[in-house]
Scaffold this active site. Structure first.
Site, mmCIF file in Angstrom:
data_model
loop_
_atom_site.group_PDB
_atom_site.id
_atom_site.type_symbol
_atom_site.label_atom_id
_atom_site.label_comp_id
_atom_site.label_asym_id
_atom_site.label_seq_id
_atom_site.Cartn_x
_atom_site.Cartn_y
_atom_site.Cartn_z
ATOM 1 N N HIS A 17 0.836 -1.205 0.000
ATOM 2 C CA HIS A 17 0.000 0.000 0.000
ATOM 3 C C HIS A 17 0.874 1.260 0.000
ATOM 4 O O HIS A 17 0.590 2.222 -0.719
ATOM 5 C CB HIS A 17 -0.883 0.053 1.264
ATOM 6 C CG HIS A 17 -1.934 -1.001 1.362
ATOM 7 N ND1 HIS A 17 -2.051 -1.833 2.448
ATOM 8 C CD2 HIS A 17 -2.953 -1.358 0.522
ATOM 9 C CE1 HIS A 17 -3.099 -2.640 2.293
ATOM 10 N NE2 HIS A 17 -3.649 -2.392 1.122
ATOM 11 N N LYS A 41 -16.524 -5.970 12.693
ATOM 12 C CA LYS A 41 -16.737 -7.431 12.715
ATOM 13 C C LYS A 41 -15.562 -8.305 12.272
ATOM 14 O O LYS A 41 -14.962 -8.981 13.069
ATOM 15 C CB LYS A 41 -17.981 -7.767 11.918
ATOM 16 C CG LYS A 41 -19.116 -8.139 12.829
ATOM 17 C CD LYS A 41 -20.336 -8.723 12.204
ATOM 18 C CE LYS A 41 -20.643 -8.309 10.825
ATOM 19 N NZ LYS A 41 -21.914 -8.609 10.302
ATOM 20 N N ARG A 90 -2.477 -6.251 -8.449
ATOM 21 C CA ARG A 90 -1.417 -7.232 -8.202
ATOM 22 C C ARG A 90 -1.496 -8.332 -9.241
ATOM 23 O O ARG A 90 -0.993 -8.220 -10.327
ATOM 24 C CB ARG A 90 -1.551 -7.814 -6.785
ATOM 25 C CG ARG A 90 -1.093 -6.868 -5.699
ATOM 26 C CD ARG A 90 -1.662 -7.245 -4.362
ATOM 27 N NE ARG A 90 -3.130 -7.144 -4.376
ATOM 28 C CZ ARG A 90 -3.904 -7.290 -3.336
ATOM 29 N NH1 ARG A 90 -3.384 -7.593 -2.190
ATOM 30 N NH2 ARG A 90 -5.208 -7.149 -3.418
ATOM 31 N N SER A 128 -3.028 -7.658 2.927
ATOM 32 C CA SER A 128 -3.157 -7.523 4.384
ATOM 33 C C SER A 128 -3.431 -8.883 5.017
ATOM 34 O O SER A 128 -2.922 -9.193 6.101
ATOM 35 C CB SER A 128 -4.284 -6.556 4.736
ATOM 36 O OG SER A 128 -4.002 -5.277 4.241
#
Ligand code: ADP
Length: 172
Positions: A17, A41, A90, A128
């Site tokens: 990022h 959540k 990507r 991530s």
């Protein structure tokens, strides 16, 4: 003088990022990184934590700022008079989702363009989720994320381990 936004969940921000933000900051006069304020959540970090880590990760880039937002991404862009939405590409599998997203943005706000940057080779596998997987299983992520993120993941791993020990002893 084109303003751009770079919206994402950043749970947490990775070097991939940061690489996109850095490259976009050279092309656009101002880049506003938008940390999407999703309900907690399924996320590892709170919005406040994701915001702070992302801020620290791009603090060296003078024309880049970071804010959290909720609601439509195109409305976040409009609120800053930004005419470009930056995203990263990507692997091939990203393409389908990014195309769908950019067509959605276009249908909602035809004056806003989506610009996709090709991932740099060294981060083209990095997400991530992969970062969290490696870190929470005890792998080294120092080369994959800003130091503030590496420290936060380490802390989270320690806490999860402690919680597991507690749960096991409660069950015993
Ligand atoms: P979101 O869940 O909001 O899509 P992500 O963090 O998965 O958030 O991705 C945000 C944007 O950053 C996407 O356009 C994605 O393709 C891009 N991105 C994520 N990781 C990388 C990376 N390693 N290199 C380049 N671009 C990336």
């Amino acid at each position: 003088m084109t303003k751009a936004i770079y919206p994402a969940t950043f749970d947490p921000v990775t070097n991939g990022h940061v690489d996109i933000a850095q490259r976009a900051s050279k092309i656009f006069s101002e880049l506003i990184v938008g940390v999407y304020d999703r309900p907690m959540k399924s996320l590892l970090f709170s919005t406040a934590e994701r915001l702070e880590m992302t801020r620290q990760a791009v603090a060296h880039l003078p024309n880049v700022s970071v804010e959290s937002y909720h609601g439509l991404t195109v409305d976040f862009a409009k609120s800053h008079d930004a005419t470009v939405i930056v995203r990263g590409l990507r692997v091939l599998s990203d393409f389908e989702w990014e195309l769908q997203l950019s067509l959605t943005y276009h249908s909602l706000a035809p004056d806003i363009e989506t610009v996709c940057f090709m991932a740099s080779q060294e981060y083209s596998f990095l997400s991530s989720s992969i970062l969290k997987d490696i870190a929470l299983n005890g792998g080294n992520v120092k080369h994959l994320a800003p130091s503030v993120v590496v420290a936060a993941l380490q802390k989270r791993k320690t806490r999860l381990n402690e919680d597991n020990v507690k749960n096991v002893s409660v069950r015993d």
